[in-house]
Write an enzyme that holds these catalytic residues in place. Sequence first.
Site, mmCIF file in Angstrom:
data_model
loop_
_atom_site.group_PDB
_atom_site.id
_atom_site.type_symbol
_atom_site.label_atom_id
_atom_site.label_comp_id
_atom_site.label_asym_id
_atom_site.label_seq_id
_atom_site.Cartn_x
_atom_site.Cartn_y
_atom_site.Cartn_z
ATOM 1 N NE ARG A 1 -2.438 -2.227 3.125
ATOM 2 C CZ ARG A 1 -3.029 -2.620 4.258
ATOM 3 N NH1 ARG A 1 -4.062 -1.978 4.725
ATOM 4 N NH2 ARG A 1 -2.578 -3.649 4.930
ATOM 5 C CG ASP B 1 2.081 5.930 2.813
ATOM 6 O OD1 ASP B 1 0.955 5.439 3.000
ATOM 7 O OD2 ASP B 1 3.029 5.819 3.618
ATOM 8 N NE ARG C 1 7.568 9.001 3.893
ATOM 9 C CZ ARG C 1 6.324 9.502 3.823
ATOM 10 N NH1 ARG C 1 5.323 8.729 3.425
ATOM 11 N NH2 ARG C 1 6.108 10.737 4.160
#
Lengths: 276, 276
Positions: free
Chosen positions: B50, B52, B215
């Site tokens: 998924r 972002d 991240r």
Amino acid sequence: MRTITLTLAYDGSAYQGWQRQDHGASVQALVEAALARLEGAPVTVIGAGRTDAGVHALGQVARARLTVSQDTATIQRALNAILPPDVRVLRVDEAADGFHPRFDARSKTYQYWMWDAGVLPPSVRAWCWHVPRRLDVAAMDRSARALVGRHDFAAFQSTGGGAKTSTRTVLRAGVSAIACGLDAGDPVRARLAPAEGRFVVVEIEADGFLRHMVRAIVGTLVEIGDGRRAEAAMTALLAGKDRGATGATAPAHGLVLVRVAYESEHAADAAPGPPR
Amino acid sequence: MRTITLTLAYDGSAYQGWQRQDHGASVQALVEAALARLEGAPVTVIGAGRTDAGVHALGQVARARLTVSQDTATIQRALNAILPPDVRVLRVDEAADGFHPRFDARSKTYQYWMWDAGVLPPSVRAWCWHVPRRLDVAAMDRSARALVGRHDFAAFQSTGGGAKTSTRTVLRAGVSAIACGLDAGDPVRARLAPAEGRFVVVEIEADGFLRHMVRAIVGTLVEIGDGRRAEAAMTALLAGKDRGATGATAPAHGLVLVRVAYESEHAADAAPGPPR
């Protein structure tokens, strides 16, 4: 008054080209506006190559005259803080008073990037022409080499360029293929192009270029590469000087001005001068 | 009903991420709409990762169930003719009925791309985070390697991910530098990055990832790389399980889902299956 040169890289996608226009954004106008903010007065810049709408640059060279006393590194930082991220100043150098980026250029080098497989990778779509059929790169390379030397390139000139003569000297010309894909063994190529396929790159260095000259040459080379024209066609087209006989003009977004070369004496003694 | 897998590359800049959203364009919705045109009925796709908003993919894998009988090459061509150029189908494969792209994935590999010199080249600005200070890549690499193994990654998880457990197994993690510039000797690197400088690339392969995990790790690695944190910090942060103690979350646009790996038995016998 001092004279400086800017070496510029830009993504030309959003611009009407280098040259200031009545309508639409140009790289020249952006750079002039950024310099005017430093100088506190209007500044005119002259570029080495008048790249067309959508054409990119890795090493455009431009000249400006300024009165401000900041060092070149400070000017570079200030310009990059003002300019948008698709236009970058790679270096700023002091130059001799009489330096002219176009008239003093010994040669310019352009590349034209293509992708000759079925699926164009998203990351290269802004600067790579998709030719979805396998090209005969060896035949294209031999044809490109036939352009080397002093020739009348009238067959590869679009109208409206305003050049006094269509004779130019091509110093180097060639075509090469660069294999890609996730398993190509190079992380940068894999990042750009996970699809099986390859770049086909035309590189031409000449003492000057006519309007749309590289794009007309590329359009013709592609027709040789995909078999629509015989390999011997290039020499005959050059001799015929007939623009109607050559291939279609390749689209702007595959073209990039790579480098402008100068004799070193044009740079001021104290500085390395524009890149060679 | 047959089951197929799509391997997708996309530039995530224009999208709210992979997943269908109430507001804004998603890659999933685009792919579903393109498949629905082939199928003549609504189609649901399930993706392996998924990604972002703003995150890119080189090898996203998605599953769809179709009734149409065209071969996989025809489906690939039809989808690429419908989808915009920033979303490309790299391959289409037949898959076993029960295949699930997320639950059956053995591992996923993400890369995070940075540029650690003063001037970010225009051609990489959509997929490369600009960190304009020299990073200690060797220290970052050693810190990244401390993540390998089965750990509770609670310190590197954003809220809202909905994962039942924050334990994951990192199979590989490392940081490398790739020198660029016009004189770097590689035509693709020179085309992308004429400025002196380098890419700094974090690569992590794991059996699964928490929300913003890569991240958050990258944000912490950068603080190690620029000296704001000691090299030993990574092990202590992992043990502390405190998201407030780790580095800032690095921006989305540097991140790319590179590859999803499967055990070969999940693909149908007749097909090579999703890429390994």
